[in-house]
Design a protein around this motif. Structure first.
Motif, PDB file in Angstrom:
ATOM      1  N   GLU A  66       0.826  -1.208   0.000  1.00  0.00           N
ATOM      2  CA  GLU A  66       0.000   0.000   0.000  1.00  0.00           C
ATOM      3  C   GLU A  66       0.864   1.263   0.000  1.00  0.00           C
ATOM      4  O   GLU A  66       0.617   2.198  -0.769  1.00  0.00           O
ATOM      5  CB  GLU A  66      -0.929  -0.010   1.218  1.00  0.00           C
ATOM      6  N   ILE A  67       1.867   1.296   0.850  1.00  0.00           N
ATOM      7  CA  ILE A  67       2.746   2.471   0.895  1.00  0.00           C
ATOM      8  C   ILE A  67       3.524   2.607  -0.412  1.00  0.00           C
ATOM      9  O   ILE A  67       3.635   3.695  -0.982  1.00  0.00           O
ATOM     10  CB  ILE A  67       3.706   2.388   2.091  1.00  0.00           C
ATOM     11  N   PHE A  68       4.051   1.478  -0.897  1.00  0.00           N
ATOM     12  CA  PHE A  68       4.822   1.509  -2.134  1.00  0.00           C
ATOM     13  C   PHE A  68       3.975   2.032  -3.295  1.00  0.00           C
ATOM     14  O   PHE A  68       4.395   2.913  -4.056  1.00  0.00           O
ATOM     15  CB  PHE A  68       5.341   0.100  -2.445  1.00  0.00           C
ATOM     16  N   SER A  69       2.767   1.508  -3.436  1.00  0.00           N
ATOM     17  CA  SER A  69       1.912   1.908  -4.553  1.00  0.00           C
ATOM     18  C   SER A  69       1.456   3.357  -4.421  1.00  0.00           C
ATOM     19  O   SER A  69       1.317   4.061  -5.429  1.00  0.00           O
ATOM     20  CB  SER A  69       0.696   0.985  -4.652  1.00  0.00           C
ATOM     21  N   THR A  70       1.247   3.810  -3.200  1.00  0.00           N
ATOM     22  CA  THR A  70       0.853   5.206  -2.995  1.00  0.00           C
ATOM     23  C   THR A  70       1.959   6.146  -3.449  1.00  0.00           C
ATOM     24  O   THR A  70       1.701   7.186  -4.070  1.00  0.00           O
ATOM     25  CB  THR A  70       0.505   5.465  -1.517  1.00  0.00           C
ATOM     26  N   HIS A 243      -1.354  15.889 -13.431  1.00  0.00           N
ATOM     27  CA  HIS A 243      -2.304  15.762 -12.325  1.00  0.00           C
ATOM     28  C   HIS A 243      -2.141  14.374 -11.714  1.00  0.00           C
ATOM     29  O   HIS A 243      -1.542  13.482 -12.322  1.00  0.00           O
ATOM     30  CB  HIS A 243      -3.744  15.967 -12.805  1.00  0.00           C
ATOM     31  N   LYS A 244      -2.667  14.198 -10.521  1.00  0.00           N
ATOM     32  CA  LYS A 244      -2.569  12.917  -9.838  1.00  0.00           C
ATOM     33  C   LYS A 244      -3.853  12.115 -10.060  1.00  0.00           C
ATOM     34  O   LYS A 244      -4.955  12.641  -9.992  1.00  0.00           O
ATOM     35  CB  LYS A 244      -2.351  13.135  -8.336  1.00  0.00           C
ATOM     36  N   ASN A 245      -3.670  10.833 -10.352  1.00  0.00           N
ATOM     37  CA  ASN A 245      -4.811   9.931 -10.447  1.00  0.00           C
ATOM     38  C   ASN A 245      -5.211   9.457  -9.061  1.00  0.00           C
ATOM     39  O   ASN A 245      -4.410   9.474  -8.123  1.00  0.00           O
ATOM     40  CB  ASN A 245      -4.460   8.718 -11.307  1.00  0.00           C
ATOM     41  N   MET A 246      -6.451   9.032  -8.937  1.00  0.00           N
ATOM     42  CA  MET A 246      -6.860   8.347  -7.716  1.00  0.00           C
ATOM     43  C   MET A 246      -6.356   6.904  -7.767  1.00  0.00           C
ATOM     44  O   MET A 246      -6.167   6.346  -8.842  1.00  0.00           O
ATOM     45  CB  MET A 246      -8.388   8.368  -7.592  1.00  0.00           C
ATOM     46  N   TRP A 247      -6.149   6.344  -6.603  1.00  0.00           N
ATOM     47  CA  TRP A 247      -5.656   4.963  -6.492  1.00  0.00           C
ATOM     48  C   TRP A 247      -6.615   4.265  -5.536  1.00  0.00           C
ATOM     49  O   TRP A 247      -6.543   4.427  -4.332  1.00  0.00           O
ATOM     50  CB  TRP A 247      -4.222   4.975  -5.983  1.00  0.00           C
ATOM     51  N   MET A 416     -11.976  -5.845  -4.955  1.00  0.00           N
ATOM     52  CA  MET A 416     -11.017  -5.742  -3.858  1.00  0.00           C
ATOM     53  C   MET A 416      -9.635  -5.261  -4.267  1.00  0.00           C
ATOM     54  O   MET A 416      -8.792  -5.024  -3.397  1.00  0.00           O
ATOM     55  CB  MET A 416     -10.872  -7.105  -3.150  1.00  0.00           C
ATOM     56  N   ASN A 417      -9.395  -5.125  -5.556  1.00  0.00           N
ATOM     57  CA  ASN A 417      -8.055  -4.740  -5.990  1.00  0.00           C
ATOM     58  C   ASN A 417      -8.050  -3.348  -6.600  1.00  0.00           C
ATOM     59  O   ASN A 417      -9.059  -2.865  -7.100  1.00  0.00           O
ATOM     60  CB  ASN A 417      -7.504  -5.782  -6.967  1.00  0.00           C
ATOM     61  N   LYS A 418      -6.883  -2.723  -6.565  1.00  0.00           N
ATOM     62  CA  LYS A 418      -6.797  -1.302  -6.875  1.00  0.00           C
ATOM     63  C   LYS A 418      -6.386  -1.024  -8.314  1.00  0.00           C
ATOM     64  O   LYS A 418      -5.721  -1.817  -8.973  1.00  0.00           O
ATOM     65  CB  LYS A 418      -5.794  -0.624  -5.930  1.00  0.00           C
ATOM     66  N   SER A 419      -6.777   0.160  -8.755  1.00  0.00           N
ATOM     67  CA  SER A 419      -6.404   0.651 -10.067  1.00  0.00           C
ATOM     68  C   SER A 419      -6.270   2.162  -9.989  1.00  0.00           C
ATOM     69  O   SER A 419      -6.930   2.809  -9.170  1.00  0.00           O
ATOM     70  CB  SER A 419      -7.484   0.280 -11.096  1.00  0.00           C
ATOM     71  N   THR A 420      -5.381   2.730 -10.807  1.00  0.00           N
ATOM     72  CA  THR A 420      -5.348   4.183 -10.913  1.00  0.00           C
ATOM     73  C   THR A 420      -6.538   4.615 -11.757  1.00  0.00           C
ATOM     74  O   THR A 420      -6.826   4.038 -12.799  1.00  0.00           O
ATOM     75  CB  THR A 420      -4.041   4.671 -11.557  1.00  0.00           C
ATOM     76  N   VAL A 421      -7.202   5.647 -11.278  1.00  0.00           N
ATOM     77  CA  VAL A 421      -8.447   6.107 -11.892  1.00  0.00           C
ATOM     78  C   VAL A 421      -8.407   7.624 -12.010  1.00  0.00           C
ATOM     79  O   VAL A 421      -8.044   8.304 -11.046  1.00  0.00           O
ATOM     80  CB  VAL A 421      -9.663   5.677 -11.033  1.00  0.00           C
ATOM     81  N   PRO A 422      -8.774   8.177 -13.168  1.00  0.00           N
ATOM     82  CA  PRO A 422      -8.857   9.633 -13.264  1.00  0.00           C
ATOM     83  C   PRO A 422      -9.998  10.163 -12.403  1.00  0.00           C
ATOM     84  O   PRO A 422     -10.900   9.414 -12.030  1.00  0.00           O
ATOM     85  CB  PRO A 422      -9.132   9.865 -14.755  1.00  0.00           C
ATOM     86  N   ASN A 423      -9.958  11.442 -12.106  1.00  0.00           N
ATOM     87  CA  ASN A 423     -11.022  12.032 -11.308  1.00  0.00           C
ATOM     88  C   ASN A 423     -12.373  11.796 -11.976  1.00  0.00           C
ATOM     89  O   ASN A 423     -12.503  11.911 -13.193  1.00  0.00           O
ATOM     90  CB  ASN A 423     -10.785  13.531 -11.125  1.00  0.00           C
ATOM     91  N   PHE A 424     -13.367  11.479 -11.176  1.00  0.00           N
ATOM     92  CA  PHE A 424     -14.691  11.223 -11.724  1.00  0.00           C
ATOM     93  C   PHE A 424     -15.315  12.509 -12.254  1.00  0.00           C
ATOM     94  O   PHE A 424     -15.108  13.596 -11.715  1.00  0.00           O
ATOM     95  CB  PHE A 424     -15.599  10.606 -10.653  1.00  0.00           C
ATOM     96  N   ASP A 425     -16.066  12.354 -13.325  1.00  0.00           N
ATOM     97  CA  ASP A 425     -16.737  13.483 -13.954  1.00  0.00           C
ATOM     98  C   ASP A 425     -18.146  13.598 -13.363  1.00  0.00           C
ATOM     99  O   ASP A 425     -19.071  12.910 -13.798  1.00  0.00           O
ATOM    100  CB  ASP A 425     -16.795  13.281 -15.471  1.00  0.00           C
ATOM    101  N   PHE A 426     -18.305  14.481 -12.386  1.00  0.00           N
ATOM    102  CA  PHE A 426     -19.595  14.584 -11.707  1.00  0.00           C
ATOM    103  C   PHE A 426     -20.651  15.265 -12.571  1.00  0.00           C
ATOM    104  O   PHE A 426     -21.841  15.240 -12.227  1.00  0.00           O
ATOM    105  CB  PHE A 426     -19.433  15.314 -10.369  1.00  0.00           C
TER     106      PHE A 426
END
Length: 624
Positions: A66-70, A243-247, A416-426
């Motif tokens: 978790e720390i490494f991926s962050t 920009h930073k992606n969400m993880w 249950m597993n993670k992916s980088t995701v762009p900010n959601f378009d509200f």
């Protein structure tokens, strides 16, 4: 100047391997300078990486990952991860794998470039994933036995012993982060900031101890690299992220999607792999004046959610195979009483308790057909972690628009597993409450009851308790137009036809995602949930071999949308790829498709995710 004049191609990096593509021209000196100059500049540091850590469950491996991926996320890289762990709190082998890429990634590559082993099983189990460019980092504590089959460089460090000298064995995870920081040439300050953020609440001494452990890991790896002349072989290319992606995991994306859709009540009971949705909403619902209740079991959870929807509140629950089985009776009641409700089913290995921590897609039959009587319901399936957010918007809108249960099927890998995701378009979030009447829309007539279940339309008008003129009866019996129990044959036929026909007419705005790679239509690969990335990668690889393959990922499993059937007509052969033995997705689709004999199946049901080479091999075998 010489680089601009040379009549050749620059060396390129492909999958972390330096490949020289040169068309000779000009002079040898020009070629040499054209090739070596970008290397001196550092343009060809690795930009794609498979990182894996394995050991005994409960040793803090997940925290390390978790720390490494962050940290990797802050560098601007895209990631996609998977975990394999036993269904117990502590003990048993587990691993986490993170695939890192400069480009967006949604598939787990089979190859592992960096393998960190805290048990012998890690060294023995993943040999096929390694090659001569891999590096294996092992803890001396396990007294590693290095097989002759292992390719790549092996580094054995006294990680646990060093952790004991500094503080205690658990700090070995921070030492490991220091090792990775040196190997990949990641700025220490990023890790320092991460350590301080994680441990500052425990005091300055704990923070300093962890930084000391990190520095020790960096030191021993730097020494090893110098001794073995590794230099910058594994240095991670520096990016300039705009920009930073969400993880985040799919479960959290689904939870956030529910909140954005207007969900204000969650009722649930813990179950792997859906518990994270419950935990997320437990934390977030109070922020939007919502309510959360943990019920005594899954039966009660769905009952509470249905009741809240009946009262006008958007409510949901989430579960997995054993839980959706218990909810079956209430699913039938919601269909009969035409009550909207959203149920997320994060599928795991079954039947019964089955394989609670392994991925599978074997609840499709139950989601579509499960229960007594004619009680079809809408079944949706997100294609990615990002799509988990948007699918939840669709689910709540469809539930109220068609006044019926909507089941959102996910699988464990997606949930249950993670992916980088762009900010959601509200701006894409639109709320559709269907035929839910406002008070001023209710016409008062000289009748006692409101015609809640009128049969002259597919979807009747709906009122909630307390609205003047909107009183009606809602229960589990076959009913008249005002909800009173009725066994009149003519009424029974009309009510059944209405409930069935409205479901068959349901259509989400985007029922599938089609990736067309060829003008000529020959083969179509079809899947749901976490198979998205592997289908696309396999199609591209086979395209290089001359095969004409497109891919489709289905977002609406049921009812089977007409646009899906129309798309099928264009192809010679359709292969449905799924994680189950009984060809469940194929069966559902084929039952509604006029040319079902051209639909084949590619299956995997051992609990593990699909890898690209496996799918390619299966397809080539079928096409012989």
């Amino acid at each position: 100047l010489l680089m601009n004049q040379i009549n050749g191609k620059r060396a390129i990096l492909e999958n972390g391997i330096l490949r020289k593509e040169v068309k000779f021209g000009f002079s040898k000196a020009a070629f040499f300078l054209g090739f070596i100059y970008p290397l001196i500049k550092g343009d060809y540091m690795i930009n794609k990486l498979g990182w894996k850590i394995g050991g005994e469950q409960g040793e803090g491996l997940e925290s390390t990952a978790e720390i490494f991926s962050t940290v990797i996320n802050t560098l601007g890289y895209h990631m996609y991860s998977t975990r394999d762990f036993a269904s117990r709190i502590k003990g048993g082998h587990s691993n986490s794998k993170i695939c890192i890429s400069e480009e967006r990634i949604n598939v787990i590559d089979y190859k592992t470039d960096i393998l960190i082993a805290f048990d012998q099983a890690t060294l023995d189990s993943y040999i096929p994933e390694l090659d001569e460019n891999s590096i294996i980092i092992a803890d001396a504590k396990i007294k590693p036995e290095i097989s002759e089959e292992i390719k790549g460089l092996v580094a054995v460090f006294p990680i646990t012993d060093l952790a004991k000298e500094i503080a205690n064995p658990i700090i070995k995870n921070i030492i490991t982060l220091g090792i990775c920081s040196a190997l990949l040439d990641i700025d220490s300050k990023i890790f320092y900031d991460m350590i301080e953020a994680k441990f500052s609440s425990k005091g300055e001494e704990i923070v300093n101890t962890n930084i000391q452990a990190f520095d020790k890991g960096r030191e021993i790896m730097n020494d090893f690299m110098a001794e073995n002349n590794i230099n910058d072989k594994y240095y991670l290319k520096k990016l300039n992220p705009t920009h930073k992606n969400m993880w985040l995991v799919g479960n959290h994306a689904a939870g956030l999607g529910a909140l954005a859709a207007g969900c204000r009540m969650y009722a649930g009971y813990p179950i792997t792999p859906a518990t994270e949705i419950m935990e997320y909403l437990f934390d977030k619902l109070p922020l939007v004046n919502g309510a959360y209740i943990q019920t005594e079991d899954e039966i009660a959870a769905l009952g509470v959610a249905i009741g809240a929807n009946f009262a006008g509140v958007r409510a949901m629950t989430a579960t997995s195979g054993p839980g959706i089985s218990l909810m079956t009776e209430f699913l039938g009641m919601a269909a009969m009483a035409e009550q909207p409700v959203v149920i997320v089913d994060v599928q795991r290995g079954g039947p019964s308790s089955g394989l609670p921590t392994k991925t599978e897609q074997s609840d499709i039959f139950h989601a579509v057909y499960g229960g007594t009587g004619d009680a079809s319901r809408i079944v949706l399936a997100p294609t990615s972690v990002e799509d988990c957010f948007y699918t939840m918007i669709d689910a709540f809108n469809m539930a109220e628009k068609y006044q019926t249960p909507v089941i959102v099927l996910m699988d464990l890998q997606l949930g249950m597993n993670k992916s980088t995701v762009p900010n959601f378009d509200f701006s894409k979030v639109q709320i559709d409450r269907g035929n839910l009447l406002k008070q001023e829309e209710i016409t008062e007539e000289d009748i006692i009851y409101f015609k809640r279940y009128a049969t002259d339309v597919l979807v009747s008008n709906r009122t909630i308790p307390g609205q003047k003129g909107g009183i009606h009866n809602a229960n589990s019996y076959e009913h008249s137009v005002v909800g009173l129990p009725s066994e009149v044959k003519r009424n029974t036929v009309r009510q059944k036809e209405k409930r069935s026909n409205k479901i068959e007419s349901a259509l989400v705005e985007k029922p599938f995602e089609l990736n067309e790679y060829n003008d000529e239509k020959d083969i179509l690969l079809v899947g749901v949930n976490s198979t998205y990335g592997v289908l696309n990668k396999a199609a591209k690889q086979l395209q290089e071999q001359g095969m004409k393959i497109d891919t489709m990922h289905i977002r609406q499993i049921y009812p089977v949308a007409q646009p899906i059937r129309d798309a099928f007509d264009k192809y010679r052969k359709i292969y449905i790829v799924e994680h189950n033995h009984n060809k469940q997705l194929r069966t559902v689709i084929a039952s509604k498709y006029h040319n079902s004999e051209k639909i084949g199946s590619l299956l995997k049901y051992d609990g593990d995710i699909y890898y690209t080479h496996e799918l390619v091999e299966q397809l080539l075998e079928e096409e012989k």
